[in-house]
Design a protein around this motif. Structure first.
Motif, PDB file in Angstrom:
ATOM      1  N   ALA A 157       0.861  -1.141   0.119  1.00  0.00           N
ATOM      2  CA  ALA A 157       0.011   0.063   0.012  1.00  0.00           C
ATOM      3  C   ALA A 157       0.932   1.273  -0.002  1.00  0.00           C
ATOM      4  CB  ALA A 157      -1.060  -0.052   1.216  1.00  0.00           C
ATOM      5  N   GLN A 158       1.962   1.093   0.693  1.00  0.00           N
ATOM      6  CA  GLN A 158       2.823   2.341   0.918  1.00  0.00           C
ATOM      7  C   GLN A 158       3.532   2.589  -0.850  1.00  0.00           C
ATOM      8  OE1 GLN A 158       3.584   4.682   2.847  1.00  0.00           O
ATOM      9  NE2 GLN A 158       3.222   4.167   4.903  1.00  0.00           N
ATOM     10  N   SER A 159       3.751   1.505  -1.217  1.00  0.00           N
ATOM     11  CA  SER A 159       4.577   1.747  -2.615  1.00  0.00           C
ATOM     12  C   SER A 159       3.345   2.224  -3.642  1.00  0.00           C
ATOM     13  CB  SER A 159       5.049   0.426  -3.091  1.00  0.00           C
ATOM     14  OG  SER A 159       6.023  -0.258  -2.342  1.00  0.00           O
ATOM     15  N   ASP A 160       2.114   1.516  -3.528  1.00  0.00           N
ATOM     16  CA  ASP A 160       0.995   2.503  -4.443  1.00  0.00           C
ATOM     17  C   ASP A 160       0.787   3.584  -4.099  1.00  0.00           C
ATOM     18  OD1 ASP A 160       0.703  -0.092  -5.471  1.00  0.00           O
ATOM     19  OD2 ASP A 160      -1.031  -0.817  -4.310  1.00  0.00           O
ATOM     20  N   LEU A 161       0.880   3.940  -2.748  1.00  0.00           N
ATOM     21  CA  LEU A 161       0.656   5.572  -2.391  1.00  0.00           C
ATOM     22  C   LEU A 161       1.860   6.361  -2.843  1.00  0.00           C
ATOM     23  CD1 LEU A 161      -0.981   7.664  -0.955  1.00  0.00           C
ATOM     24  CD2 LEU A 161       0.584   7.245   1.128  1.00  0.00           C
ATOM     25  N   LEU A 162       3.040   5.751  -2.646  1.00  0.00           N
ATOM     26  CA  LEU A 162       4.124   6.790  -3.547  1.00  0.00           C
ATOM     27  C   LEU A 162       4.181   6.828  -4.932  1.00  0.00           C
ATOM     28  CD1 LEU A 162       7.300   5.210  -1.274  1.00  0.00           C
ATOM     29  CD2 LEU A 162       6.391   7.412  -1.126  1.00  0.00           C
ATOM     30  N   ARG A 163       3.787   5.765  -5.696  1.00  0.00           N
ATOM     31  CA  ARG A 163       3.679   5.975  -7.123  1.00  0.00           C
ATOM     32  C   ARG A 163       2.588   6.745  -7.408  1.00  0.00           C
ATOM     33  NH1 ARG A 163       4.903   0.270  -6.817  1.00  0.00           N
ATOM     34  NH2 ARG A 163       2.497  -0.076  -6.734  1.00  0.00           N
ATOM     35  N   SER A 164       1.503   6.852  -6.581  1.00  0.00           N
ATOM     36  CA  SER A 164       0.532   7.819  -6.967  1.00  0.00           C
ATOM     37  C   SER A 164       0.702   9.094  -6.585  1.00  0.00           C
ATOM     38  CB  SER A 164      -0.858   7.294  -5.955  1.00  0.00           C
ATOM     39  OG  SER A 164      -1.437   6.105  -6.544  1.00  0.00           O
ATOM     40  N   GLU A 165       1.494   9.577  -5.771  1.00  0.00           N
ATOM     41  CA  GLU A 165       1.921  10.751  -5.458  1.00  0.00           C
ATOM     42  C   GLU A 165       2.949  11.225  -6.549  1.00  0.00           C
ATOM     43  OE1 GLU A 165       1.956  10.583  -0.591  1.00  0.00           O
ATOM     44  OE2 GLU A 165       3.829  10.257  -1.405  1.00  0.00           O
ATOM     45  N   ALA A 166       3.713  10.469  -7.026  1.00  0.00           N
ATOM     46  CA  ALA A 166       4.734  10.784  -8.149  1.00  0.00           C
ATOM     47  C   ALA A 166       3.963  11.058  -9.485  1.00  0.00           C
ATOM     48  CB  ALA A 166       5.624   9.500  -8.303  1.00  0.00           C
ATOM     49  N   ASP A 167       2.774  10.259  -9.535  1.00  0.00           N
ATOM     50  CA  ASP A 167       2.235  10.554 -10.804  1.00  0.00           C
ATOM     51  C   ASP A 167       1.392  11.807 -10.557  1.00  0.00           C
ATOM     52  OD1 ASP A 167       2.656   8.080 -11.932  1.00  0.00           O
ATOM     53  OD2 ASP A 167       0.916   7.052 -11.266  1.00  0.00           O
ATOM     54  N   VAL A 168       1.036  12.250  -9.515  1.00  0.00           N
ATOM     55  CA  VAL A 168       0.111  13.521  -9.387  1.00  0.00           C
ATOM     56  C   VAL A 168       0.998  14.572  -9.472  1.00  0.00           C
ATOM     57  CG1 VAL A 168      -0.959  15.061  -7.530  1.00  0.00           C
ATOM     58  CG2 VAL A 168      -1.533  12.653  -7.748  1.00  0.00           C
ATOM     59  N   LYS A 169       2.426  14.582  -9.034  1.00  0.00           N
ATOM     60  CA  LYS A 169       3.444  15.532  -9.427  1.00  0.00           C
ATOM     61  C   LYS A 169       3.782  15.594 -10.676  1.00  0.00           C
ATOM     62  CE  LYS A 169       8.214  16.742  -7.682  1.00  0.00           C
ATOM     63  NZ  LYS A 169       8.525  17.394  -9.334  1.00  0.00           N
ATOM     64  N   ASP A 170       3.760  14.521 -11.551  1.00  0.00           N
ATOM     65  CA  ASP A 170       4.230  14.592 -12.847  1.00  0.00           C
ATOM     66  C   ASP A 170       3.032  15.449 -13.558  1.00  0.00           C
ATOM     67  OD1 ASP A 170       6.544  13.229 -12.541  1.00  0.00           O
ATOM     68  OD2 ASP A 170       5.832  11.253 -13.228  1.00  0.00           O
ATOM     69  N   ALA A 171       1.684  14.966 -13.339  1.00  0.00           N
ATOM     70  CA  ALA A 171       0.613  15.619 -13.902  1.00  0.00           C
ATOM     71  C   ALA A 171       0.638  16.954 -13.522  1.00  0.00           C
ATOM     72  CB  ALA A 171      -0.773  14.927 -13.295  1.00  0.00           C
ATOM     73  N   LEU A 172       0.889  17.419 -12.541  1.00  0.00           N
ATOM     74  CA  LEU A 172       1.018  18.976 -12.212  1.00  0.00           C
ATOM     75  C   LEU A 172       2.054  19.698 -12.860  1.00  0.00           C
ATOM     76  CD1 LEU A 172       0.575  18.745  -8.180  1.00  0.00           C
ATOM     77  CD2 LEU A 172      -0.929  19.862  -9.719  1.00  0.00           C
ATOM     78  N   ASP A 173       3.284  18.947 -13.216  1.00  0.00           N
ATOM     79  CA  ASP A 173       4.270  19.625 -13.874  1.00  0.00           C
ATOM     80  C   ASP A 173       3.938  19.876 -15.294  1.00  0.00           C
ATOM     81  OD1 ASP A 173       5.816  19.752 -11.608  1.00  0.00           O
ATOM     82  OD2 ASP A 173       6.859  17.908 -12.008  1.00  0.00           O
ATOM     83  N   GLU A 174       3.301  18.694 -15.702  1.00  0.00           N
ATOM     84  CA  GLU A 174       2.624  18.709 -17.106  1.00  0.00           C
ATOM     85  C   GLU A 174       1.584  19.760 -17.345  1.00  0.00           C
ATOM     86  OE1 GLU A 174       0.761  15.739 -20.537  1.00  0.00           O
ATOM     87  OE2 GLU A 174       1.409  14.901 -18.630  1.00  0.00           O
ATOM     88  N   LEU A 175       0.694  20.012 -16.322  1.00  0.00           N
ATOM     89  CA  LEU A 175      -0.060  20.857 -16.745  1.00  0.00           C
ATOM     90  C   LEU A 175       0.370  22.534 -16.418  1.00  0.00           C
ATOM     91  CD1 LEU A 175      -3.279  21.477 -16.801  1.00  0.00           C
ATOM     92  CD2 LEU A 175      -3.391  21.481 -14.310  1.00  0.00           C
TER      93      LEU A 175
END
Length: 208
Positions: A56-74
């Motif tokens: 669950a922690q790994s999934d959370l870290l991956r999801s947080e990284a995806d959000v950061k990438d999406a914010l950077d792309e936006l």
């Protein structure tokens, strides 16, 4: 005479408030409260069972990284949109200048002081400016579409992040009210399946 009949019946005492203890997710039990035993007394908010949180922690870290990438792309899409709007404005001004130059050359030719070659060059320059303007408008549409896609990706990433946080929370089993445990079938280090019944939480103050 007075007769008092006596009736005998079998029954059982039950609580009006009973809760099956289940884990929404499966995993290995890494922590077990000392009160998780048959007849154990627990208080509301007590941590009863803790499953392994590594996945669950790994999934959370991956999801947080995806959000950061999406914010950077936006953010990049917004910067590209601002730049493209400036370029479109410049292209409009360039087209306006070229069209005015063409009008001047046509006016000079009509007055006999201009040449057909000058008019033709001005027409070509005006046509190029118009084509450049159309190209910028097309690029602007593409940048806007990219921004929309980045916004959609961010929304999906936030949803995935919420799911990851919920899965992490689901690795903990918390007592919802004060009560007594019954039907406990759980040991530390054991493997729990999703939605497996681990016991019951019984409110002894609501018996009938």
């Amino acid at each position: 005479q007075s007769i008092s009949p006596v009736m005998r019946a079998l029954g059982e005492v039950q609580s009006r408030r009973m809760l099956d203890l289940r884990m929404p997710t499966g995993g290995h039990v890494v922590k077990l409260s000392e009160h998780v035993v048959e007849g154990g007394h627990v208080l509301s908010g007590d941590l009863l069972v803790q499953l392994s949180t590594s996945d669950a922690q790994s999934d959370l870290l991956r999801s947080e990284a995806d959000v950061k990438d999406a914010l950077d792309e936006l953010a990049e899409a917004k910067r590209a949109l601002a730049l493209m709007q400036d370029e479109l404005k410049a292209a409009k001004e360039q087209e306006s200048l070229r069209l005015r130059a063409l009008a001047r050359q046509i006016d000079l030719k009509e007055r006999g002081v201009g040449t057909a070659a000058a008019v033709e060059n001005a027409e070509l320059a005006a046509s190029s400016a118009t084509q450049a303007l159309l190209s910028k408008r097309s690029s602007l549409d593409q940048v806007r579409s990219r921004g929309d896609q980045a916004g959609t990706r961010l929304s999906r990433a936030n949803l995935a992040l919420d799911d990851a946080r919920r899965r992490l929370e689901d690795t903990s089993l918390i007592a919802e009210f004060d009560g007594v445990l019954g039907g406990v079938n759980l040991v530390k280090g054991g493997l729990v399946g999703p939605n497996e019944r681990l016991g019951q939480l019984i409110d002894p103050s609501a018996l009938e």
